[in-house]
Design a protein around this motif. Structure first.
Motif, mmCIF file in Angstrom:
data_model
loop_
_atom_site.group_PDB
_atom_site.id
_atom_site.type_symbol
_atom_site.label_atom_id
_atom_site.label_comp_id
_atom_site.label_asym_id
_atom_site.label_seq_id
_atom_site.Cartn_x
_atom_site.Cartn_y
_atom_site.Cartn_z
ATOM 1 N N VAL A 25 0.853 -1.194 0.000
ATOM 2 C CA VAL A 25 0.000 0.000 0.000
ATOM 3 C C VAL A 25 0.894 1.250 0.000
ATOM 4 C CG1 VAL A 25 -1.919 1.175 1.176
ATOM 5 C CG2 VAL A 25 -1.646 -1.309 1.437
ATOM 6 N N PRO A 26 0.921 1.970 -1.130
ATOM 7 C CA PRO A 26 1.796 3.148 -1.212
ATOM 8 C C PRO A 26 1.578 4.124 -0.060
ATOM 9 C CG PRO A 26 0.818 2.651 -3.351
ATOM 10 C CD PRO A 26 0.208 1.703 -2.377
ATOM 11 N N PHE A 27 0.320 4.283 0.386
ATOM 12 C CA PHE A 27 0.037 5.198 1.489
ATOM 13 C C PHE A 27 0.864 4.831 2.722
ATOM 14 C CE2 PHE A 27 -2.152 5.484 5.574
ATOM 15 C CZ PHE A 27 -2.251 6.860 5.732
ATOM 16 N N TYR A 28 0.872 3.540 3.067
ATOM 17 C CA TYR A 28 1.611 3.115 4.255
ATOM 18 C C TYR A 28 3.122 3.240 4.045
ATOM 19 C CZ TYR A 28 -2.530 1.577 6.772
ATOM 20 O OH TYR A 28 -3.715 1.563 7.444
ATOM 21 N N ARG A 29 3.576 2.892 2.832
ATOM 22 C CA ARG A 29 5.015 2.976 2.580
ATOM 23 C C ARG A 29 5.494 4.414 2.801
ATOM 24 N NH1 ARG A 29 5.198 -0.210 -1.369
ATOM 25 N NH2 ARG A 29 5.041 1.239 -3.092
ATOM 26 N N LYS A 30 4.713 5.345 2.231
ATOM 27 C CA LYS A 30 5.095 6.769 2.385
ATOM 28 C C LYS A 30 5.054 7.189 3.852
ATOM 29 C CE LYS A 30 3.403 8.482 -1.926
ATOM 30 N NZ LYS A 30 2.020 8.634 -2.311
ATOM 31 N N ALA A 31 3.995 6.770 4.557
ATOM 32 C CA ALA A 31 3.848 7.168 5.967
ATOM 33 C C ALA A 31 5.002 6.612 6.809
ATOM 34 C CB ALA A 31 2.503 6.681 6.509
ATOM 35 N N PHE A 32 5.426 5.382 6.506
ATOM 36 C CA PHE A 32 6.537 4.781 7.262
ATOM 37 C C PHE A 32 7.833 5.514 6.937
ATOM 38 C CE2 PHE A 32 5.085 0.158 8.284
ATOM 39 C CZ PHE A 32 3.825 0.621 8.622
ATOM 40 N N GLN A 33 8.038 5.739 5.627
ATOM 41 C CA GLN A 33 9.289 6.376 5.210
ATOM 42 C C GLN A 33 9.416 7.785 5.777
ATOM 43 O OE1 GLN A 33 8.944 5.625 1.010
ATOM 44 N NE2 GLN A 33 10.193 3.767 1.107
ATOM 45 N N ALA A 34 8.267 8.460 5.908
ATOM 46 C CA ALA A 34 8.293 9.837 6.432
ATOM 47 C C ALA A 34 8.868 9.886 7.841
ATOM 48 C CB ALA A 34 6.878 10.425 6.409
ATOM 49 N N ILE A 35 8.712 8.787 8.600
ATOM 50 C CA ILE A 35 9.273 8.801 9.962
ATOM 51 C C ILE A 35 10.454 7.832 10.090
ATOM 52 C CG2 ILE A 35 7.216 9.637 11.190
ATOM 53 C CD1 ILE A 35 6.531 6.707 11.793
ATOM 54 N N GLY A 36 10.969 7.395 8.954
ATOM 55 C CA GLY A 36 12.157 6.550 8.932
ATOM 56 C C GLY A 36 11.948 5.182 9.571
ATOM 57 N N LEU A 37 10.766 4.618 9.358
ATOM 58 C CA LEU A 37 10.448 3.326 9.973
ATOM 59 C C LEU A 37 10.418 2.227 8.916
ATOM 60 C CD1 LEU A 37 9.444 2.512 12.922
ATOM 61 C CD2 LEU A 37 7.181 2.389 11.883
ATOM 62 N N GLU A 38 10.970 1.079 9.277
ATOM 63 C CA GLU A 38 10.912 -0.065 8.366
ATOM 64 C C GLU A 38 10.203 -1.212 9.057
ATOM 65 O OE1 GLU A 38 14.621 -1.177 6.748
ATOM 66 O OE2 GLU A 38 14.907 0.779 5.771
#
Ligand code: DLL
Length: 423
Positions: A25-38
């Motif tokens: 889900v691109p939405f989640y990928r972006k949201a995770f990346q925004a806070i540097g979470l993997e």
């Protein structure tokens, strides 16, 4: 399941859900990346706190299918929520999701007191609303006999209930109350029916309302909770102890947070329920802000289930009225009205603004026996209601007593508030 085993299972499923969301889900990928979470950063259940929230607005922004984690060829069902403002939110299910949902609903029905020997009259609406089909699949999975009557056509409901010997009624509490009222008008007493149990939800209702419905229908009533964004009905339900709703923790993780600071509140304190799905394929949700207000009940339940319990819902953050700076929930008004007697449990809150001042009017139906009474009796009732409501709510209230059967009845979710400040 013992609690430590349950926690292990929850972690395993949380990690799988986070991966699924991140990679699909691109939405989640972006949201995770925004806070540097993997996904690999989620190593324990406490790491849940590191994950970003998901809101109804996020679902709307990705309308209709942008939050789905599977291709449409794997989606076998679409439902949508009954949004009153803006676009509805659209939810999808894979075959496995439908299977899990049926299992959860079967489990919920049993927890609420149903067996395969029951005849379930399912008066939740069938259609885009998740209530009808959700209960239907669960009832079939359980092996009970389900009558897919859907909502409405109340006289026919009662005829069928009597003739087919329905033992369980499933619908919103406000519709159950309406069914009881029409039954009384038709001169049918609860003893003439085989009905013994009601599984009511999809809207807030008070403990007093439960007692009223139980009395009028001669049944035992339990509270069931769920929301389309998370799965539909079957997220949680009361057991026979009727002391909080058990949340099916092998499929959902719950937190209760302060909606302003977004930090968890202590058990026993009211806050907003946040849900993370653990097994959903088509639409995994991570830390979904439900806007529903409740609290986690500490301690274990007498029934022996190890699931977390949440208290019956006070309302929604968006139903909470702020009147002259004071927070008011329709459920508080309902509780007072039912406690006092002399009125029917049909009421409406009308909020308005006169000059700079907010006003609250509570319109409520007078009971039949009082309506034909002398004016003095009515005046006294009104005074008592004003005083009781004002001391409970902490603001001044105008009470308007109206004739029996003049407030619109509900066949689904009841509308309890008209906020003219927003019109
Ligand atoms: O109402 C699902 C459902 C169907 C639940 C049948 C129970 C029985 P939605 O239409 O998406 O889904 O609305 C979800 O309804 O966020 C709550 O605000 C409210 N709600 C649901 N159950 C309860 C309850 C279904 N037991 C929204 N008490 C939720 C209070 C409830 N509010």
């Amino acid at each position: 399941m013992p609690e430590d085993e349950l926690r292990e299972l929850q972690l395993e499923r949380l990690q799988a859900t986070v991966k699924r969301a991140f990679f699909n889900v691109p939405f989640y990928r972006k949201a995770f990346q925004a806070i540097g979470l993997e996904p690999g950063d989620i190593k324990s259940l406490d790491d849940l706190q590191k994950l970003p929230f998901t809101t109804k607005q996020d679902l709307r922004d990705n309308y209709p299918f942008g939050m789905f984690a599977v291709p449409m060829s794997e989606v076998v069902r679409i439902h949508s929520s009954s949004g009153t403002t803006g676009k509805p939110t659209v939810v999808g299910y894979t075959r496995h999701d439908i299977d899990v949902w049926a299992e959860l609903m079967a489990r919920a029905l049993v927890c609420g007191g149903t067996t395969r020997h029951d005849i379930i009259q399912n008066a939740y609406g069938y259609g885009l609303f998740t209530g009808g089909l959700g209960v239907h699949y669960g009832a079939e999975r359980l092996g009970a006999s389900v009558i897919p009557i859907s909502g409405g056509n109340t006289k026919r409901q009662i005829m069928i209930m009597k003739d087919y010997g329905s033992t369980v009624l499933t619908c919103t509490p406000s519709y159950a109350l309406y069914i009881a009222e029409v039954m009384a008008e038709m001169g049918i007493r609860p003893e003439e029916l085989k009905l013994r149990c009601g599984i009511f939800g999809a809207e807030p209702w008070s403990e007093n309302m439960r007692q009223e419905i139980e009395k009028r229908l001669g049944i035992s009533a339990v509270d069931i909770y769920g929301l389309s964004e998370v799965i539909g009905p079957g997220v949680g339900i009361e057991c026979q102890a009727k002391n909080g709703l058990h949340v099916f923790g092998d499929h959902f993780l719950v937190e209760v947070i302060d909606p302003v600071t977004e930090k968890p509140v202590a058990p026993g304190q009211l806050g907003e329920l946040v849900i993370t799905s653990l097994t959903k394929e088509a639409l995994p949700v991570i830390r979904y802000r439900t806007r529903d207000i409740t609290t986690i009940i500490p301690g274990t339940c007498s029934c022996g289930r190890t699931y977390v319990r949440v208290a019956r819902f006070t309302g929604r953050t968006d139903d909470m009225l702020i009147i002259r700076g004071v927070n008011v929930f329709p459920s508080q008004v309902e509780s007072v009205l039912l406690e006092m007697g002399g009125t029917e449990p049909h009421y409406l809150l009308i909020v308005d603004r006169q000059g700079a001042l907010d006003t609250l009017e509570v319109k409520v139906e007078v009971s039949d026996f009082l309506f034909s009474d002398k004016v003095r009796g009515l005046e006294e009732l009104e005074k008592r209601l004003v005083s009781e409501l004002e001391s409970t709510l902490g603001i001044s209230v105008k009470v308007t007593l109206v004739e029996p059967k003049t407030i619109e009845r509900s066949e689904g979710k009841a509308v309890r508030v008209i906020d003219k400040r927003k019109i």
